[in-house]
Design a protein around this motif. Structure first.
Motif: not given
Length: 186
Positions: A164-186
Motif C-alpha cells: 500500500a505504501l509503495m502504491i501511495v508513493k508511486k502514484e503520488n497519492i496525497e495521504l489526507h485525500s485517502l480519508w474519503e475512502y475511510h469508513a464514516n459510520l463509526e
C-alpha cells in the motif's frame, strides 16, 4: 526466554529478516496486477484470512475495489479481475478450490506463500514468496521460534501495508485525500 523485551525482539527480528528477503520483482509484478485488475479478491483461511482482510481494507482506502471471497456482497469474478491467495503451504484445500475456479473464469491468480512448488503453483500466474521455513536451507530463509504459523501471518499483514505504501508513493497519492475512502459510520 520469559522476558517481554526478548520475546518482542525475537518477533520483530524474524519479521524484519523475512520482509528484507522478499524478492522486490515479485512485489512489483503483484502491484502491476493489482493496478490492472478491475476488482481484487482475497482468499485464505484462519489467521491468514484476518491478515488478508486487513490488506483488502487498506487497498480499498487507496480506491481499489476489493472483496473477500465469501463476503455477502461479493460480486461475480471476471477475466478482468485478480484473486490474491494467502496460503503459506499452498496446499490449503479451500484456497486451492477457489484458485481453480478463478482460473476457470480466466481471472489472474497471485499466490503469497512460502512454497513455490506447492499445488497452488498450477493455478498461480504470479507468486510472492515469504522466505519462512521450519527447516531453512538458505541464509534468506527465516526459521521462526513463534508458535504455529505466526510469522507468516504477521509478515503477510506487513507485506500488505508495504505494498500500500509503495502504491501511495508511486502514484503520488496525497495521504489526507485517502480519508474519503475511510469508513464514516463509526
Amino acid at each position: 526466554m520469559v522476558n517481554y523485551k526478548e520475546a518482542a525482539g525475537v518477533i520483530t527480528n524474524e519479521i524484519t529478516s523475512t520482509l528484507n528477503n522478499v524478492d522486490s520483482q515479485e512485489i512489483e509484478q503483484l502491484i502491476e496486477q493489482i493496478n490492472q485488475a478491475e476488482k481484487v479478491f482475497f482468499v485464505g483461511v484462519g489467521r491468514v484470512l484476518l491478515s488478508l482482510k486487513s490488506i483488502a481494507k487498506r487497498l480499498a482506502h487507496l480506491g481499489v475495489q476489493t472483496y473477500v471471497v465469501g463476503q455477502i456482497t461479493e460480486p461475480a469474478m471476471t477475466e478482468k479481475d485478480l484473486l490474491i491467495v494467502g496460503s503459506g503451504s499452498g496446499e490449503t484445500a479451500f484456497p486451492l478450490i477457489i484458485a481453480k475456479k478463478a482460473k476457470e473464469l480466466n481471472a489472474t491468480v497471485a499466490h503469497i506463500g512460502t512454497n513455490p512448488n506447492s499445488s497452488m503453483s498450477q493455478y498461480a500466474d504470479a507468486f510472492v514468496r515469504l522466505p519462512i521455513s521450519s527447516n531453512p536451507e538458505t541464509d534468506e530463509e527465516v526459521q521462526s521460534y513463534q508458535p504455529m504459523k505466526s510469522l507468516f501471518e504477521q509478515s503477510l499483514l506487513l507485506l500488505g501495508d508495504t505494498i500500500a505504501l509503495m502504491i501511495v508513493k508511486k502514484e503520488n497519492i496525497e495521504l489526507h485525500s485517502l480519508w474519503e475512502y475511510h469508513a464514516n459510520l463509526e
